[in-house]
Design a protein around this motif. Structure first.
Motif, PDB file in Angstrom:
ATOM      1  N   ASN A   1       0.843  -1.198   0.000  1.00 22.67           N
ATOM      2  CA  ASN A   1       0.000   0.000   0.000  1.00 22.67           C
ATOM      3  C   ASN A   1       0.878   1.247   0.000  1.00 22.67           C
ATOM      4  O   ASN A   1       1.806   1.354   0.805  1.00 22.67           O
ATOM      5  N   PRO A   2       0.604   2.213  -0.881  1.00 21.45           N
ATOM      6  CA  PRO A   2       1.413   3.434  -0.931  1.00 21.45           C
ATOM      7  C   PRO A   2       1.293   4.241   0.362  1.00 21.45           C
ATOM      8  O   PRO A   2       0.199   4.399   0.910  1.00 21.45           O
ATOM      9  N   VAL A   3       2.438   4.730   0.844  1.00 22.50           N
ATOM     10  CA  VAL A   3       2.489   5.576   2.034  1.00 22.50           C
ATOM     11  C   VAL A   3       2.944   6.984   1.644  1.00 22.50           C
ATOM     12  O   VAL A   3       2.442   7.966   2.157  1.00 22.50           O
TER      13      VAL A   3
ATOM     14  N   ASN B   1      14.419  14.945  -8.468  1.00 16.40           N
ATOM     15  CA  ASN B   1      14.704  16.241  -9.086  1.00 16.40           C
ATOM     16  C   ASN B   1      15.821  16.095 -10.131  1.00 16.40           C
ATOM     17  O   ASN B   1      16.230  14.981 -10.447  1.00 16.40           O
ATOM     18  N   GLY B   2      16.335  17.205 -10.634  1.00 22.07           N
ATOM     19  CA  GLY B   2      17.368  17.191 -11.656  1.00 22.07           C
ATOM     20  C   GLY B   2      18.668  16.548 -11.211  1.00 22.07           C
ATOM     21  O   GLY B   2      19.485  16.164 -12.039  1.00 22.07           O
ATOM     22  N   LEU B   3      18.857  16.426  -9.908  1.00 22.33           N
ATOM     23  CA  LEU B   3      20.046  15.764  -9.372  1.00 22.33           C
ATOM     24  C   LEU B   3      19.765  14.308  -9.022  1.00 22.33           C
ATOM     25  O   LEU B   3      20.604  13.632  -8.445  1.00 22.33           O
ATOM     26  N   GLY B   4      18.554  13.834  -9.352  1.00 19.40           N
ATOM     27  CA  GLY B   4      18.189  12.459  -9.044  1.00 19.40           C
ATOM     28  C   GLY B   4      17.846  12.245  -7.584  1.00 19.40           C
ATOM     29  O   GLY B   4      17.780  11.114  -7.116  1.00 19.40           O
ATOM     30  N   GLN B   5      17.591  13.324  -6.847  1.00 23.09           N
ATOM     31  CA  GLN B   5      17.319  13.235  -5.419  1.00 23.09           C
ATOM     32  C   GLN B   5      15.828  13.310  -5.136  1.00 23.09           C
ATOM     33  O   GLN B   5      15.061  13.888  -5.900  1.00 23.09           O
ATOM     34  N   PHE B   6      15.442  12.739  -3.992  1.00 21.15           N
ATOM     35  CA  PHE B   6      14.064  12.833  -3.528  1.00 21.15           C
ATOM     36  C   PHE B   6      14.085  12.936  -2.016  1.00 21.15           C
ATOM     37  O   PHE B   6      15.051  12.546  -1.362  1.00 21.15           O
ATOM     38  N   GLN B   7      13.026  13.498  -1.458  1.00 19.99           N
ATOM     39  CA  GLN B   7      12.920  13.575  -0.009  1.00 19.99           C
ATOM     40  C   GLN B   7      11.467  13.754   0.398  1.00 19.99           C
ATOM     41  O   GLN B   7      10.647  14.176  -0.399  1.00 19.99           O
ATOM     42  N   THR B   8      11.205  13.403   1.630  1.00 24.61           N
ATOM     43  CA  THR B   8       9.896  13.659   2.203  1.00 24.61           C
ATOM     44  C   THR B   8      10.104  14.359   3.534  1.00 24.61           C
ATOM     45  O   THR B   8      11.001  13.993   4.296  1.00 24.61           O
ATOM     46  N   ALA B   9       9.339  15.392   3.782  1.00 24.20           N
ATOM     47  CA  ALA B   9       9.474  16.143   5.025  1.00 24.20           C
ATOM     48  C   ALA B   9       8.620  15.536   6.137  1.00 24.20           C
ATOM     49  O   ALA B   9       8.846  15.811   7.301  1.00 24.20           O
ATOM     50  N   THR B  10       7.661  14.717   5.765  1.00 24.19           N
ATOM     51  CA  THR B  10       6.781  14.094   6.746  1.00 24.19           C
ATOM     52  C   THR B  10       7.415  12.797   7.233  1.00 24.19           C
ATOM     53  O   THR B  10       7.710  11.918   6.431  1.00 24.19           O
ATOM     54  N   PRO B  11       7.649  12.673   8.541  1.00 25.51           N
ATOM     55  CA  PRO B  11       8.294  11.450   9.048  1.00 25.51           C
ATOM     56  C   PRO B  11       7.439  10.204   8.798  1.00 25.51           C
ATOM     57  O   PRO B  11       6.213  10.256   8.810  1.00 25.51           O
ATOM     58  N   LEU B  12       8.123   9.100   8.583  1.00 30.36           N
ATOM     59  CA  LEU B  12       7.447   7.807   8.475  1.00 30.36           C
ATOM     60  C   LEU B  12       7.252   7.245   9.876  1.00 30.36           C
ATOM     61  O   LEU B  12       8.109   7.412  10.742  1.00 30.36           O
ATOM     62  N   ALA B  13       6.143   6.576  10.094  1.00 27.88           N
ATOM     63  CA  ALA B  13       5.929   5.889  11.363  1.00 27.88           C
ATOM     64  C   ALA B  13       6.949   4.757  11.474  1.00 27.88           C
ATOM     65  O   ALA B  13       7.427   4.228  10.464  1.00 27.88           O
ATOM     66  N   LYS B  14       7.292   4.382  12.692  1.00 33.30           N
ATOM     67  CA  LYS B  14       8.232   3.280  12.883  1.00 33.30           C
ATOM     68  C   LYS B  14       7.702   2.037  12.199  1.00 33.30           C
ATOM     69  O   LYS B  14       6.504   1.746  12.243  1.00 33.30           O
ATOM     70  N   GLY B  15       8.598   1.326  11.527  1.00 35.10           N
ATOM     71  CA  GLY B  15       8.205   0.105  10.833  1.00 35.10           C
ATOM     72  C   GLY B  15       9.065  -0.137   9.617  1.00 35.10           C
ATOM     73  O   GLY B  15      10.024   0.583   9.360  1.00 35.10           O
ATOM     74  N   GLU B  16       8.715  -1.165   8.864  1.00 37.96           N
ATOM     75  CA  GLU B  16       9.443  -1.512   7.650  1.00 37.96           C
ATOM     76  C   GLU B  16       8.626  -1.116   6.430  1.00 37.96           C
ATOM     77  O   GLU B  16       7.400  -1.237   6.424  1.00 37.96           O
ATOM     78  N   TYR B  17       9.348  -0.673   5.408  1.00 40.61           N
ATOM     79  CA  TYR B  17       8.727  -0.192   4.188  1.00 40.61           C
ATOM     80  C   TYR B  17       9.480  -0.721   2.971  1.00 40.61           C
ATOM     81  O   TYR B  17      10.611  -1.188   3.085  1.00 40.61           O
ATOM     82  N   LEU B  18       8.838  -0.582   1.826  1.00 37.19           N
ATOM     83  CA  LEU B  18       9.457  -0.906   0.547  1.00 37.19           C
ATOM     84  C   LEU B  18       9.628   0.393  -0.231  1.00 37.19           C
ATOM     85  O   LEU B  18       8.757   1.258  -0.190  1.00 37.19           O
TER      86      LEU B  18
END
Length: 78
Positions: A20-22, A28-45
């Motif tokens: 399920n998407p979280v 971006n142009g440098l191939g970078q990505f980020q999210t400012a919203t923290p992920l809840a503790k756990g494992e992700y793909l």
């Protein structure tokens, strides 16, 4: 990519272990990505899509702290 070049506009999706998407973002142009919203503790793909490239699905463990940068490389192009 497989030659070390940045890939702009790749879709990076963080999913829970059931697929399920979280979060979803684009590189971006440098191939970078980020999210400012923290992920809840756990494992992700981390699933990356950008034609004509292929990427391995990566596992990510969120532990309630800042996650170190992740480098994702394309396996090959067609």
């Amino acid at each position: 990519d497989e030659n070390g070049n940045e890939i702009e506009g790749a879709i990076v999706e963080i999913q829970d272990l059931e697929g399920n998407p979280v979060r979803a973002m684009r590189t971006n142009g440098l191939g970078q990505f980020q999210t400012a919203t923290p992920l809840a503790k756990g494992e992700y793909l981390i699933v990356v899509e950008k034609e004509p490239y292929q990427f391995d699905i990566m596992k990510l463990a969120a532990k309630g702290e800042i996650i170190a940068p992740v480098e994702i490389k394309a396996k090959r192009t067609y």
